[in-house]
Scaffold this active site. Structure first.
Site, PDB file in Angstrom:
ATOM      1  CB  SER A   1       0.049   0.120  -7.670  1.00 44.05           C
ATOM      2  OG  SER A   1      -0.724  -0.920  -7.783  1.00 44.05           O
TER       3      SER A   1
ATOM      4  CE  LYS B   1       1.737   2.978  -3.716  1.00 44.04           C
ATOM      5  NZ  LYS B   1       3.053   2.956  -3.122  1.00 44.04           N
TER       6      LYS B   1
ATOM      7  CE1 TYR C   1      -1.151   1.504  -2.617  1.00 40.60           C
ATOM      8  CE2 TYR C   1      -2.476   0.152  -4.342  1.00 40.60           C
ATOM      9  CZ  TYR C   1      -1.338   0.339  -3.715  1.00 40.60           C
ATOM     10  OH  TYR C   1      -0.272  -0.159  -3.933  1.00 40.60           O
TER      11      TYR C   1
HETATM   12  P1  NAD Z   1       4.513  -4.445   2.685  1.00 34.86           P
HETATM   13  O1  NAD Z   1       3.298  -3.863   3.728  1.00 34.86           O
HETATM   14  O2  NAD Z   1       4.748  -5.582   2.928  1.00 34.86           O
HETATM   15  O3  NAD Z   1       5.668  -3.446   2.741  1.00 34.86           O
HETATM   16  C1  NAD Z   1       5.733  -2.054   3.151  1.00 34.86           C
HETATM   17  C2  NAD Z   1       6.591  -1.750   4.219  1.00 34.86           C
HETATM   18  O4  NAD Z   1       6.574  -0.389   4.665  1.00 34.86           O
HETATM   19  C3  NAD Z   1       6.438  -2.534   5.562  1.00 34.86           C
HETATM   20  O5  NAD Z   1       7.682  -3.118   6.073  1.00 34.86           O
HETATM   21  C4  NAD Z   1       5.829  -1.549   6.456  1.00 34.86           C
HETATM   22  O6  NAD Z   1       6.092  -1.702   7.946  1.00 34.86           O
HETATM   23  C5  NAD Z   1       6.393  -0.255   6.020  1.00 34.86           C
HETATM   24  N1  NAD Z   1       5.868   1.055   6.319  1.00 34.86           N
HETATM   25  C6  NAD Z   1       4.580   1.173   6.128  1.00 34.86           C
HETATM   26  N2  NAD Z   1       4.219   2.706   6.516  1.00 34.86           N
HETATM   27  C7  NAD Z   1       5.519   3.012   6.899  1.00 34.86           C
HETATM   28  C8  NAD Z   1       5.977   4.459   7.512  1.00 34.86           C
HETATM   29  N3  NAD Z   1       5.172   5.567   7.611  1.00 34.86           N
HETATM   30  N4  NAD Z   1       7.267   4.770   7.676  1.00 34.86           N
HETATM   31  C9  NAD Z   1       8.000   3.683   7.573  1.00 34.86           C
HETATM   32  N5  NAD Z   1       7.738   2.362   7.194  1.00 34.86           N
HETATM   33  C10 NAD Z   1       6.579   2.186   6.842  1.00 34.86           C
HETATM   34  O7  NAD Z   1       3.953  -4.051   1.342  1.00 34.86           O
HETATM   35  P2  NAD Z   1       4.562  -4.614   0.022  1.00 34.86           P
HETATM   36  O8  NAD Z   1       3.763  -5.555  -0.682  1.00 34.86           O
HETATM   37  O9  NAD Z   1       5.962  -5.006   0.316  1.00 34.86           O
HETATM   38  O10 NAD Z   1       4.760  -3.246  -0.911  1.00 34.86           O
HETATM   39  C11 NAD Z   1       5.685  -2.557  -1.030  1.00 34.86           C
HETATM   40  C12 NAD Z   1       5.287  -1.218  -1.988  1.00 34.86           C
HETATM   41  O11 NAD Z   1       4.939  -1.630  -3.173  1.00 34.86           O
HETATM   42  C13 NAD Z   1       3.997  -0.424  -1.364  1.00 34.86           C
HETATM   43  O12 NAD Z   1       4.314   0.882  -1.474  1.00 34.86           O
HETATM   44  C14 NAD Z   1       2.882  -0.881  -2.278  1.00 34.86           C
HETATM   45  O13 NAD Z   1       1.775   0.058  -2.270  1.00 34.86           O
HETATM   46  C15 NAD Z   1       3.709  -1.102  -3.557  1.00 34.86           C
HETATM   47  N6  NAD Z   1       2.859  -2.136  -4.432  1.00 34.86           N
HETATM   48  C16 NAD Z   1       2.403  -3.456  -3.903  1.00 34.86           C
HETATM   49  C17 NAD Z   1       1.905  -4.516  -4.461  1.00 34.86           C
HETATM   50  C18 NAD Z   1       1.588  -5.647  -4.000  1.00 34.86           C
HETATM   51  O14 NAD Z   1       0.497  -6.310  -4.511  1.00 34.86           O
HETATM   52  N7  NAD Z   1       2.258  -6.152  -2.869  1.00 34.86           N
HETATM   53  C19 NAD Z   1       1.487  -4.003  -5.771  1.00 34.86           C
HETATM   54  C20 NAD Z   1       1.877  -2.884  -6.325  1.00 34.86           C
HETATM   55  C21 NAD Z   1       2.478  -1.952  -5.513  1.00 34.86           C
END
Ligand code: NAD
Ligand code: UDP
Length: 377
Positions: A159, A187, A183
């Protein structure tokens, strides 16, 4: 909760095409979530076959049913869903073994895209141990499982939050990593863990992708972002005001050193981001071992008020706003320098802010309560 399982063997026709086109069998952790579901669709459309491991703590299996439908899968042969936790070695083994089908497809998992994790900044301040447990401990368990199963290709969801309070101007990957909340620390630690692993033994192909602000939805309006409770992020908040779920948007500060005084971010269409993952895994599958660190952003900054206006135009709905106090921990402006991803992956964003708003609105309008699961409340 219903557990989705593979319901049939891969067809011989698919299997033959895998061999001819070097299509891969991939594990997607967190594949039911916002970015994971869009990426799963892009990968299925490209012909790859997938095992998704998700514990549905922040998502619904319904997203994957719709992914299968959009990808035109006539059966479940190229999409296997395993309900489980990335911190559990047994669940990871189940997922890796679900990828190996000796009878018809003697291939095991060749690459992993690791989305599973927790992502709410405020929550991470309240519950730092959970963030270290899932984001760092979960990544460690995953890497251990990859070693057990002989898989050494990994795309990791990092991120732009790593950059903390960046200096003005587009941020290159060489900018200092100086996160300002748990957070971001989790990361940064997971990124470091991967660098240490890559340095400790040869043969790892790793891409650490630093996303800027992923927003929007698939243009069909069938899959999109379904935040639980009150959205923390701007785009889903604006969408929910437009659809009438919330009365107005509070703008966090009107006195930032930006053109209109509101915060500037680099919003990236989730389909562009999904295509960036496809480019990254294709690269890892076809190149020598390497450790990549890449920004995925558009290189364009937009203010809060610009986004509100673009959304109003796309939706035809008004989005009432009130300027409030700054949010603690916010930066004035965060915009990617995405040139390295263009050079290394041949990837750049293609979709405009207007398309982001059009597609995000299509999703919100058709699914005012998200997927209708408990996390959509
Ligand atoms: P999201 O919460 O929609 O998706 C994450 C998924 O991981 C969910 O389906 C959740 O059920 C699953 N999950 C969480 N903990 C788990 C575990 N212990 N075991 C198995 N599954 C688990 O989030 P997103 O927006 O799709 O983000 C995906 C990744 O991208 C994350 O790692 C997040 O930190 C990173 N990210 C997101 C953003 C954003 O703005 N959306 C920005 C930068 C980085
Ligand atoms: N923002 C806002 N009101 C909200 C949510 C966010 O004004 O209800 C602003 C926030 O201050 C920032 C921008 O919108 O300038 C993007 O915030 P978001 O939380 O979506 O992304 P991040 O700050 O994590 O990049």
């Amino acid at each position: 909760m219903q557990i989705l399982e593979a319901t049939g063997p891969r067809s011989l026709a698919n299997f033959a095409s895998c061999w001819l086109c070097a299509l891969a069998h991939l594990l997607i952790t967190g594949g039911a979530g916002f970015i994971g579901s869009h990426t799963a669709l892009v990968l299925l459309e490209a012909g790859h076959s997938l095992v998704v491991l998700d514990n549905f703590s922040n998502s619904s299996p319904e997203s994957l049913r719709r992914v299968a439908e959009l990808a035109g899968l006539s059966d479940a042969s190229r999409l296997t869903v395993v309900e489980g936790d990335i911190r559990s070695a047994a669940d990871l083994d189940r997922a890796f073994n679900a990828g190996a089908r000796p009878a018809l497809a003697p291939k095991s998992i060749e690459g992993v895209i690791h989305f599973a994790g927790l992502k709410a900044v405020g929550e991470s301040v309240q519950e730092p141990l959970r963030y270290w447990d899932v984001n760092v401990g979960g990544s460690r368990s995953l890497v251990e499982a990859m070693r057990r199963h002989g898989c050494r290709r990994l795309v990791f969801s990092s991120s732009a939050t790593l950059y903390g309070y960046p200096e003005a101007g587009p941020i290159p990957e060489t900018a200092p990593v100086q996160p300002i909340n748990p957070y971001g620390h989790s990361k940064a630690a997971a990124e470091q863990l991967l660098a240490d692993v890559a340095g400790s033994e040869p043969g790892w192909h790793i891409a650490r992708l630093r996303y800027f602000n992923p927003v929007g939805a698939h243009p069909s309006g069938r899959i999109g972002e379904d935040p639980g409770g009150t959205p923390n992020n701007l785009f889903p908040f604006i969408s929910q005001v437009a659809v009438g779920r919330r009365p107005q948007l509070q703008v966090f500060g009107g006195d930032w050193p930006t053109a209109d005084g509101t915060g500037v971010r680099d919003y990236i269409h989730v389909m562009d981001l999904a295509e960036g993952h496809r480019a990254a895994i294709d690269r890892l599958l076809s190149h020598a071992p390497e450790l990549l660190t890449l920004n995925l952003g558009s290189g364009q900054g937009h203010s809060v008020l610009e986004l509100v206006r673009a959304f109003e135009q796309a939706s035809g709905c008004s989005v009432p706003t009130a300027i409030g106090a700054r949010r603690e921990g916010d930066a004035a402006s965060t915009v990617a320098d995405p040139s390295r991803a263009a050079t290394v992956l041949g990837w750049r964003t293609r979709r405009s802010l207007a398309e982001i708003c059009r597609d995000g609105w299509a999703w919100q309008r058709a699914n005012p309560q998200g997927y209708g699961s408990p996390t959509s409340a």
